[in-house]
Scaffold this motif. Structure first.
Motif, PDB file in Angstrom:
ATOM      1  N   ILE A 127      65.733  64.139 -20.015  1.00 28.77           N
ATOM      2  CA  ILE A 127      66.296  64.838 -18.857  1.00 28.77           C
ATOM      3  C   ILE A 127      66.541  66.271 -19.318  1.00 28.77           C
ATOM      4  O   ILE A 127      67.387  66.520 -20.183  1.00 28.77           O
ATOM      5  N   PRO A 128      65.774  67.227 -18.795  1.00 22.58           N
ATOM      6  CA  PRO A 128      65.848  68.600 -19.328  1.00 22.58           C
ATOM      7  C   PRO A 128      67.237  69.212 -19.218  1.00 22.58           C
ATOM      8  O   PRO A 128      68.082  68.753 -18.432  1.00 22.58           O
ATOM      9  N   LEU A 129      67.445  70.240 -20.011  1.00 22.20           N
ATOM     10  CA  LEU A 129      68.707  70.963 -20.016  1.00 22.20           C
ATOM     11  C   LEU A 129      69.036  71.440 -18.597  1.00 22.20           C
ATOM     12  O   LEU A 129      68.220  72.100 -17.946  1.00 22.20           O
ATOM     13  N   HIS A 130      70.232  71.103 -18.121  1.00 19.94           N
ATOM     14  CA  HIS A 130      70.625  71.452 -16.756  1.00 19.94           C
ATOM     15  C   HIS A 130      72.132  71.654 -16.702  1.00 19.94           C
ATOM     16  O   HIS A 130      72.864  71.325 -17.634  1.00 19.94           O
ATOM     17  N   ASN A 131      72.611  72.177 -15.581  1.00 18.98           N
ATOM     18  CA  ASN A 131      74.031  72.493 -15.446  1.00 18.98           C
ATOM     19  C   ASN A 131      74.715  71.598 -14.420  1.00 18.98           C
ATOM     20  O   ASN A 131      74.077  70.812 -13.721  1.00 18.98           O
ATOM     21  N   HIS A 132      76.048  71.747 -14.333  1.00 14.98           N
ATOM     22  CA  HIS A 132      76.877  71.005 -13.378  1.00 14.98           C
ATOM     23  C   HIS A 132      77.902  71.989 -12.806  1.00 14.98           C
ATOM     24  O   HIS A 132      79.071  71.963 -13.199  1.00 14.98           O
ATOM     25  N   PRO A 133      77.468  72.874 -11.909  1.00 16.88           N
ATOM     26  CA  PRO A 133      78.339  73.969 -11.448  1.00 16.88           C
ATOM     27  C   PRO A 133      79.600  73.480 -10.733  1.00 16.88           C
ATOM     28  O   PRO A 133      79.520  72.735  -9.755  1.00 16.88           O
ATOM     29  N   GLY A 134      80.751  73.873 -11.259  1.00 20.24           N
ATOM     30  CA  GLY A 134      82.020  73.537 -10.628  1.00 20.24           C
ATOM     31  C   GLY A 134      82.396  72.074 -10.690  1.00 20.24           C
ATOM     32  O   GLY A 134      83.301  71.638  -9.972  1.00 20.24           O
ATOM     33  N   MET A 135      81.739  71.289 -11.545  1.00 21.77           N
ATOM     34  CA  MET A 135      81.946  69.839 -11.563  1.00 21.77           C
ATOM     35  C   MET A 135      82.665  69.365 -12.818  1.00 21.77           C
ATOM     36  O   MET A 135      82.531  69.945 -13.888  1.00 21.77           O
ATOM     37  N   THR A 136      83.407  68.277 -12.658  1.00 22.63           N
ATOM     38  CA  THR A 136      83.912  67.499 -13.775  1.00 22.63           C
ATOM     39  C   THR A 136      83.054  66.248 -13.855  1.00 22.63           C
ATOM     40  O   THR A 136      82.906  65.539 -12.852  1.00 22.63           O
ATOM     41  N   VAL A 137      82.464  65.988 -15.015  1.00 24.87           N
ATOM     42  CA  VAL A 137      81.465  64.929 -15.141  1.00 24.87           C
ATOM     43  C   VAL A 137      81.877  63.919 -16.215  1.00 24.87           C
ATOM     44  O   VAL A 137      82.203  64.295 -17.337  1.00 24.87           O
ATOM     45  N   PHE A 138      81.859  62.648 -15.850  1.00 26.58           N
ATOM     46  CA  PHE A 138      82.112  61.553 -16.778  1.00 26.58           C
ATOM     47  C   PHE A 138      80.803  60.806 -17.005  1.00 26.58           C
ATOM     48  O   PHE A 138      80.096  60.479 -16.042  1.00 26.58           O
ATOM     49  N   SER A 139      80.481  60.513 -18.266  1.00 24.78           N
ATOM     50  CA  SER A 139      79.240  59.806 -18.590  1.00 24.78           C
ATOM     51  C   SER A 139      79.536  58.629 -19.518  1.00 24.78           C
ATOM     52  O   SER A 139      80.268  58.780 -20.494  1.00 24.78           O
ATOM     53  N   LYS A 140      78.956  57.474 -19.185  1.00 28.03           N
ATOM     54  CA  LYS A 140      79.131  56.276 -20.015  1.00 28.03           C
ATOM     55  C   LYS A 140      77.753  55.739 -20.394  1.00 28.03           C
ATOM     56  O   LYS A 140      76.968  55.342 -19.529  1.00 28.03           O
ATOM     57  N   LEU A 141      77.427  55.751 -21.692  1.00 26.15           N
ATOM     58  CA  LEU A 141      76.171  55.194 -22.170  1.00 26.15           C
ATOM     59  C   LEU A 141      76.275  53.677 -22.117  1.00 26.15           C
ATOM     60  O   LEU A 141      77.103  53.078 -22.807  1.00 26.15           O
ATOM     61  N   LEU A 142      75.450  53.046 -21.294  1.00 25.54           N
ATOM     62  CA  LEU A 142      75.546  51.608 -21.087  1.00 25.54           C
ATOM     63  C   LEU A 142      74.843  50.813 -22.177  1.00 25.54           C
ATOM     64  O   LEU A 142      75.335  49.764 -22.609  1.00 25.54           O
ATOM     65  N   PHE A 143      73.684  51.291 -22.593  1.00 28.76           N
ATOM     66  CA  PHE A 143      72.979  50.668 -23.714  1.00 28.76           C
ATOM     67  C   PHE A 143      71.982  51.650 -24.290  1.00 28.76           C
ATOM     68  O   PHE A 143      71.611  52.638 -23.655  1.00 28.76           O
ATOM     69  N   GLY A 144      71.555  51.379 -25.532  1.00 26.35           N
ATOM     70  CA  GLY A 144      70.555  52.212 -26.173  1.00 26.35           C
ATOM     71  C   GLY A 144      71.150  53.347 -26.982  1.00 26.35           C
ATOM     72  O   GLY A 144      72.374  53.485 -27.130  1.00 26.35           O
ATOM     73  N   THR A 145      70.250  54.190 -27.517  1.00 23.27           N
ATOM     74  CA  THR A 145      70.636  55.372 -28.296  1.00 23.27           C
ATOM     75  C   THR A 145      70.079  56.617 -27.618  1.00 23.27           C
ATOM     76  O   THR A 145      68.898  56.657 -27.259  1.00 23.27           O
ATOM     77  N   MET A 146      70.917  57.605 -27.460  1.00 26.83           N
ATOM     78  CA  MET A 146      70.545  58.841 -26.766  1.00 26.83           C
ATOM     79  C   MET A 146      70.988  60.049 -27.585  1.00 26.83           C
ATOM     80  O   MET A 146      72.076  60.053 -28.161  1.00 26.83           O
ATOM     81  N   HIS A 147      70.121  61.061 -27.637  1.00 26.75           N
ATOM     82  CA  HIS A 147      70.509  62.335 -28.252  1.00 26.75           C
ATOM     83  C   HIS A 147      70.982  63.269 -27.154  1.00 26.75           C
ATOM     84  O   HIS A 147      70.296  63.473 -26.154  1.00 26.75           O
ATOM     85  N   ILE A 148      72.166  63.825 -27.365  1.00 30.93           N
ATOM     86  CA  ILE A 148      72.745  64.743 -26.386  1.00 30.93           C
ATOM     87  C   ILE A 148      72.925  66.110 -27.032  1.00 30.93           C
ATOM     88  O   ILE A 148      73.499  66.224 -28.121  1.00 30.93           O
ATOM     89  N   LYS A 149      72.408  67.123 -26.360  1.00 32.04           N
ATOM     90  CA  LYS A 149      72.666  68.498 -26.770  1.00 32.04           C
ATOM     91  C   LYS A 149      73.323  69.197 -25.593  1.00 32.04           C
ATOM     92  O   LYS A 149      72.762  69.248 -24.495  1.00 32.04           O
ATOM     93  N   ALA A 150      74.531  69.719 -25.838  1.00 26.65           N
ATOM     94  CA  ALA A 150      75.313  70.303 -24.755  1.00 26.65           C
ATOM     95  C   ALA A 150      75.819  71.689 -25.142  1.00 26.65           C
ATOM     96  O   ALA A 150      76.077  71.969 -26.319  1.00 26.65           O
ATOM     97  N   TYR A 151      75.970  72.546 -24.128  1.00 27.04           N
ATOM     98  CA  TYR A 151      76.359  73.936 -24.330  1.00 27.04           C
ATOM     99  C   TYR A 151      77.453  74.332 -23.342  1.00 27.04           C
ATOM    100  O   TYR A 151      77.611  73.733 -22.267  1.00 27.04           O
ATOM    101  N   ASP A 152      78.176  75.391 -23.720  1.00 24.46           N
ATOM    102  CA  ASP A 152      79.040  76.125 -22.794  1.00 24.46           C
ATOM    103  C   ASP A 152      78.591  77.574 -22.793  1.00 24.46           C
ATOM    104  O   ASP A 152      78.139  78.094 -23.815  1.00 24.46           O
ATOM    105  N   TRP A 153      78.732  78.233 -21.640  1.00 23.17           N
ATOM    106  CA  TRP A 153      78.418  79.651 -21.582  1.00 23.17           C
ATOM    107  C   TRP A 153      79.375  80.442 -22.465  1.00 23.17           C
ATOM    108  O   TRP A 153      80.560  80.126 -22.565  1.00 23.17           O
ATOM    109  N   VAL A 154      78.870  81.494 -23.080  1.00 18.66           N
ATOM    110  CA  VAL A 154      79.696  82.416 -23.857  1.00 18.66           C
ATOM    111  C   VAL A 154      80.108  83.562 -22.943  1.00 18.66           C
ATOM    112  O   VAL A 154      79.271  84.160 -22.269  1.00 18.66           O
TER     113      VAL A 154
END
Length: 283
Positions: A127-154
């Motif tokens: 899932i390509p790098l994308h944003n969540h404007p104005g949102m609070t986001v909760f994520s729960k990995l249900l199964f498997g292994t996932m690599h997450i790369k996350a950023y904040d604006w400077v």
């Protein structure tokens, strides 16, 4: 619905066929009245909790800490079986020759305050790098292994006012500086993650190390009409461009990257499928 009426008619018919001494047995009726109600499915509890947590929310509004903890606790207890999902569903399994990242989305619930859904990723899909404007986001990995790369604006605030940090060079005006907040593998079971409108990794990319699925809660949901649309980005090393007024130590430069707006890549496809877990009942 017709199903409900048929069930009622059947129950009435059964009742009429009961023996008279059974009908008049008040002790039996009292026992039945005391019978506890069946517990709601975990996914139903999740929806009701979200209704409470995001009841007074909106773009850029973060729920109070106690509400965040409550929702995290509910998510922590949810299993793949609670949402009718197993790791061997056909759309998560794929062969090595598949060149397109085909991500399946299972829609569970959406209203004006929040949305709930599941992203199912075959191995090596992204899932390509994308944003969540104005949102609070909760994520729960249900199964498997996932690599997450996350950023904040400077943002640079030398005089107390925030400013978007952009390159000094003549590059795309949609290119901004961001700081890496997360760059790691996660394997289920693990704690739910949370990102906020302005920090915590509001921009992120998911890469499936193995077949995996992630349950997402977004508050508020994406809305093009309200300016909360999903924007995709391409990342560049910090050394690709320079910026006036900012100096970063050499050993810290790997923590910063330039993010450039882009359209959804051609090698990624999102496919919607029916959610087959417990049905959500409106109370």
């Amino acid at each position: 619905m017709g199903i409900g009426k048929t069930l009622v008619d059947r129950k009435v018919g059964d009742f009429c066929e009961l023996q008279r001494d059974t009908i008049t047995n008040s002790r039996s009726r009292r026992r039945n009245r005391r019978r506890p109600k069946k517990a709601a499915p975990p996914v139903q509890i999740l929806v009701e909790t979200c209704k409470d947590v995001f009841s007074s929310g909106g773009a850029g509004i973060v729920p109070p800490p106690q509400d965040i903890e409550k929702l995290q606790s509910v998510l922590d207890g949810i299993t793949p079986e609670d949402v009718g999902l197993t790791p061997n569903v056909p759309y998560i399994l794929t062969n090595a020759e598949q060149r397109i990242s085909r991500i399946t989305y299972l829609h569970i619930y959406v209203c004006e305050n929040f949305s709930i859904g599941i992203f199912c990723l075959p191995p090596s899909s992204v899932i390509p790098l994308h944003n969540h404007p104005g949102m609070t986001v909760f994520s729960k990995l249900l199964f498997g292994t996932m690599h997450i790369k996350a950023y904040d604006w400077v943002v640079d605030s030398p005089s107390g006012s925030s400013a978007i940090v952009k390159p000094s060079e003549n590059v795309s005006p949609e290119t901004r500086l961001a700081k890496v907040k997360v760059d790691a593998d996660f394997t289920a079971p693990c704690n739910p993650s949370i990102l906020y409108p302005e920090d915590g990794g509001n921009l992120h990319c998911f890469t499936a190390v193995t077949a995996c699925a992630v349950l997402d809660v977004l508050g508020p949901p994406y809305s093009n009409s309200e300016g909360r649309h999903c924007t995709y980005f391409r990342n560049h090393p910090f050394s690709s461009f320079s910026v006036d007024g900012i100096s970063i130590a050499e050993e810290e430069k790997k923590e910063y990257e330039w993010l450039e707006e882009r359209v959804l890549p051609d090698d990624v496809e999102f496919v919607g499928k029916n959610y087959n877990g417990p049905k959500i009942v409106e109370n």
